[in-house]
Motif scaffolding. Structure first.
Motif, PDB file in Angstrom:
ATOM      1  N   ASN A 205       0.860  -1.185   0.000  1.00 64.15           N
ATOM      2  CA  ASN A 205       0.000   0.000   0.000  1.00 64.15           C
ATOM      3  C   ASN A 205       0.895   1.232   0.000  1.00 64.15           C
ATOM      4  OD1 ASN A 205      -2.096   1.827   0.239  1.00 64.15           O
ATOM      5  ND2 ASN A 205      -2.444   1.427   2.432  1.00 64.15           N
ATOM      6  N   GLY A 206       1.344   1.643  -1.198  1.00 64.46           N
ATOM      7  CA  GLY A 206       2.282   2.756  -1.295  1.00 64.46           C
ATOM      8  C   GLY A 206       3.636   2.359  -0.738  1.00 64.46           C
ATOM      9  N   ASP A 207       4.117   3.126   0.232  1.00 62.63           N
ATOM     10  CA  ASP A 207       5.397   2.785   0.853  1.00 62.63           C
ATOM     11  C   ASP A 207       5.220   1.915   2.084  1.00 62.63           C
ATOM     12  OD1 ASP A 207       4.287   4.604   2.573  1.00 62.63           O
ATOM     13  OD2 ASP A 207       6.010   5.954   2.645  1.00 62.63           O
ATOM     14  N   GLN A 208       3.973   1.491   2.354  1.00 67.84           N
ATOM     15  CA  GLN A 208       3.687   0.600   3.463  1.00 67.84           C
ATOM     16  C   GLN A 208       3.372  -0.804   2.937  1.00 67.84           C
ATOM     17  OE1 GLN A 208       3.427   1.803   7.030  1.00 67.84           O
ATOM     18  NE2 GLN A 208       4.696   3.249   5.903  1.00 67.84           N
ATOM     19  N   THR A 209       3.696  -1.800   3.728  1.00 63.85           N
ATOM     20  CA  THR A 209       3.350  -3.180   3.391  1.00 63.85           C
ATOM     21  C   THR A 209       2.518  -3.731   4.547  1.00 63.85           C
ATOM     22  OG1 THR A 209       5.399  -3.447   2.138  1.00 63.85           O
ATOM     23  CG2 THR A 209       4.224  -5.443   2.755  1.00 63.85           C
ATOM     24  N   ASP A 210       1.232  -3.974   4.256  1.00 64.73           N
ATOM     25  CA  ASP A 210       0.275  -4.336   5.303  1.00 64.73           C
ATOM     26  C   ASP A 210      -0.059  -5.820   5.256  1.00 64.73           C
ATOM     27  OD1 ASP A 210       0.082  -1.585   5.969  1.00 64.73           O
ATOM     28  OD2 ASP A 210      -1.425  -1.293   4.393  1.00 64.73           O
ATOM     29  N   LEU A 211      -0.305  -6.373   6.426  1.00 65.34           N
ATOM     30  CA  LEU A 211      -0.763  -7.744   6.559  1.00 65.34           C
ATOM     31  C   LEU A 211      -2.281  -7.698   6.675  1.00 65.34           C
ATOM     32  CD1 LEU A 211       0.579 -10.544   6.721  1.00 65.34           C
ATOM     33  CD2 LEU A 211       0.522 -10.352   9.207  1.00 65.34           C
ATOM     34  N   VAL A 212      -2.996  -8.227   5.670  1.00 66.20           N
ATOM     35  CA  VAL A 212      -4.458  -8.080   5.623  1.00 66.20           C
ATOM     36  C   VAL A 212      -5.121  -9.451   5.570  1.00 66.20           C
ATOM     37  CG1 VAL A 212      -4.231  -5.867   4.416  1.00 66.20           C
ATOM     38  CG2 VAL A 212      -4.528  -7.968   3.093  1.00 66.20           C
ATOM     39  N   ASN A 213      -6.435  -9.457   5.889  1.00 67.19           N
ATOM     40  CA  ASN A 213      -7.216 -10.695   5.841  1.00 67.19           C
ATOM     41  C   ASN A 213      -7.508 -11.071   4.389  1.00 67.19           C
ATOM     42  OD1 ASN A 213      -7.473 -11.030   8.666  1.00 67.19           O
ATOM     43  ND2 ASN A 213      -9.063  -9.459   8.714  1.00 67.19           N
ATOM     44  N   SER A 214      -7.432 -12.354   4.100  1.00 64.94           N
ATOM     45  CA  SER A 214      -7.694 -12.837   2.756  1.00 64.94           C
ATOM     46  C   SER A 214      -9.187 -13.078   2.554  1.00 64.94           C
ATOM     47  CB  SER A 214      -6.924 -14.133   2.501  1.00 64.94           C
ATOM     48  OG  SER A 214      -7.316 -14.721   1.280  1.00 64.94           O
ATOM     49  N   PRO A 215      -9.728 -12.731   1.380  1.00 63.69           N
ATOM     50  CA  PRO A 215     -11.150 -12.993   1.111  1.00 63.69           C
ATOM     51  C   PRO A 215     -11.446 -14.469   0.865  1.00 63.69           C
ATOM     52  CG  PRO A 215     -10.081 -12.049  -0.827  1.00 63.69           C
ATOM     53  CD  PRO A 215      -9.079 -12.007   0.289  1.00 63.69           C
ATOM     54  N   VAL A 216     -10.414 -15.257   0.602  1.00 69.50           N
ATOM     55  CA  VAL A 216     -10.577 -16.702   0.417  1.00 69.50           C
ATOM     56  C   VAL A 216      -9.750 -17.437   1.469  1.00 69.50           C
ATOM     57  CG1 VAL A 216     -10.982 -16.476  -2.058  1.00 69.50           C
ATOM     58  CG2 VAL A 216      -8.660 -16.867  -1.225  1.00 69.50           C
ATOM     59  N   ASN A 318      18.567  -4.071  11.230  1.00 68.42           N
ATOM     60  CA  ASN A 318      17.680  -3.167  10.502  1.00 68.42           C
ATOM     61  C   ASN A 318      16.327  -3.843  10.297  1.00 68.42           C
ATOM     62  OD1 ASN A 318      18.872  -5.025   8.680  1.00 68.42           O
ATOM     63  ND2 ASN A 318      18.379  -3.707   6.950  1.00 68.42           N
ATOM     64  N   PRO A 319      15.233  -3.058  10.245  1.00 59.84           N
ATOM     65  CA  PRO A 319      13.898  -3.655  10.110  1.00 59.84           C
ATOM     66  C   PRO A 319      13.701  -4.309   8.759  1.00 59.84           C
ATOM     67  CG  PRO A 319      13.781  -1.262   9.942  1.00 59.84           C
ATOM     68  CD  PRO A 319      15.184  -1.592  10.357  1.00 59.84           C
ATOM     69  N   MET A 320      12.754  -5.238   8.698  1.00 57.53           N
ATOM     70  CA  MET A 320      12.490  -5.972   7.468  1.00 57.53           C
ATOM     71  C   MET A 320      11.953  -5.040   6.378  1.00 57.53           C
ATOM     72  SD  MET A 320      10.291  -9.485   7.007  1.00 57.53           S
ATOM     73  CE  MET A 320       8.815  -8.816   7.798  1.00 57.53           C
ATOM     74  N   PHE A 321      11.008  -4.160   6.732  1.00 58.52           N
ATOM     75  CA  PHE A 321      10.438  -3.225   5.772  1.00 58.52           C
ATOM     76  C   PHE A 321      11.036  -1.823   5.953  1.00 58.52           C
ATOM     77  CE2 PHE A 321       7.039  -6.423   6.384  1.00 58.52           C
ATOM     78  CZ  PHE A 321       6.985  -6.900   5.076  1.00 58.52           C
ATOM     79  N   LYS A 322      11.164  -1.110   4.828  1.00 61.88           N
ATOM     80  CA  LYS A 322      11.852   0.185   4.859  1.00 61.88           C
ATOM     81  C   LYS A 322      11.109   1.233   5.681  1.00 61.88           C
ATOM     82  CE  LYS A 322      13.717  -0.519   0.183  1.00 61.88           C
ATOM     83  NZ  LYS A 322      13.683  -0.026  -1.219  1.00 61.88           N
TER      84      LYS A 322
END
Length: 340
Positions: A205-216, A318-322
């Motif tokens: 999501n842009g410069d963010q990487t989100d962990l979201v619920n899957s619809p399936v 260093n963190p995994m995501f920037k």
């Protein structure tokens, strides 16, 4: 003449033990490593031939540039998928090999290598005189992330998430007449895998990487980062020096050892693998990209063990995501094998 005798005995020992060496952990691990290297070479060579064929079709005017580009993209994706599938099979062989090693079902190469009784003492003396030796390194275990200083209540499965690492190291004795202190350095390929909990997956999501619920419903949700790294450790080896004909012989990996140091490297690739069922069909979706993962990696690591086997811990500083608002640092714990 003395050196010639040593080398001749060494060569003869290698010839006689060739068949046996193929059945040892080191021999099998090296064979798998060679297989992985050959897989990449074979698929790349095949892709090159296929692309040249497409270029000839384009030059002959039988296809348009758009069609040529589409064919090249499909061919590249197919070969990439072949590499991943074939290397995945090799990784499974490596996992099974490590399990056999832990279960004690595989012989120790070192005992076979030096079993040639006629020149056994000469071979050991020659090996013991080396200031720098090399090892094949393989490590595997569980993998997760530290969030706000803790791995408690992790978003990722504790036993389902894992790591692999293999590479080559050099081990240099730092003191001329003392075997205690060594510098260990080399090159490693690190695979860090995370499996999300609660039917979730990563979305950029842009410069963010989100962990979201899957619809399936997801049968598997795996996120993999691969790094090429340079590890450096200060190693303390309690293997005692031995006197032979009035001369000290130094060996390594024959007693308790522990090492402390770190690593730095670059990201080779990131990939998300989702498996689910769609209309009665099993679907595997593989998505490559940077996922906003840091392109560089650096961290601290340590190991402690006996002979060739050690308990191994490494932690990314260093963190995994920037740019994610919540910092998550990768951490791994497993078993490490340093094979002379």
């Amino acid at each position: 003449m003395k050196n010639f005798t040593i080398y001749a005995a060494l060569l003869l020992s290698l010839i006689l033990s060739k068949a046996t060496a193929q059945e040892t952990f080191e021999g099998k691990a090296r064979a798998i490593a060679d297989k992985i290297e050959n897989i990449t070479k074979e698929e790349k060579a095949a892709l090159k031939i296929e692309l040249e064929t497409v270029n000839k079709e384009l030059e002959a005017g039988t296809i348009t540039k758009e069609q040529a580009d589409a064919k090249k993209m499909l061919l590249a994706e197919t070969r990439s998928s072949n590499i991943e599938t074939r290397i995945g099979q090799a990784q499974e062989e490596l996992k099974d090999l490590v399990k056999q090693k832990v279960d004690g079902k595989i012989k120790d190469w070192k005992s076979e290598y030096f079993s040639f009784s006629i020149k056994k003492d000469s071979l050991r003396r020659h090996r013991g005189e080396l200031r720098t030796t090399s090892q094949f390194v393989f490590a595997a275990g569980v993998n997760n992330v530290v969030t706000d200083g803790s791995v408690a209540n992790s978003d990722f499965r504790y036993w389902g998430s894992h790591f692999y690492e293999w590479g080559i190291t050099a081990n240099t004795r730092l003191l001329k007449n003392d075997n205690f202190l060594h510098l260990k350095y080399g090159l490693s390929l690190m695979y860090n895998n995370l499996r999300a909990t609660d039917n979730r997956y990563f979305v950029v999501n842009g410069d963010q990487t989100d962990l979201v619920n899957s619809p399936v419903h997801l049968e598997d949700s795996r996120f993999r980062n691969v790094f090429l790294s340079v590890p450096v450790h200060l190693e303390f080896d309690f293997t005692k020096a031995k006197d032979k004909d009035g001369k000290k012989i130094f060996r390594t990996h024959e007693s308790v050892r522990f090492g402390i140091g770190g690593y730095a490297g670059v990201r080779v690739k990131s990939k998300q693998i989702l498996k689910y069922e769609d209309g009665g069909r099993d679907v595997t979706q593989k998505t490559k990209g940077n996922f906003n993962v840091n392109d560089f990696i650096y961290g601290v690591s340590a190991y402690i063990g006996y002979k060739e086997t050690s308990l191994y811990l490494k932690y990314d500083l260093n963190p995994m995501f920037k740019d994610n608002a919540i910092k998550q640092n990768n951490i791994s714990l497993g078993v490490r094998f340093d094979l002379n």
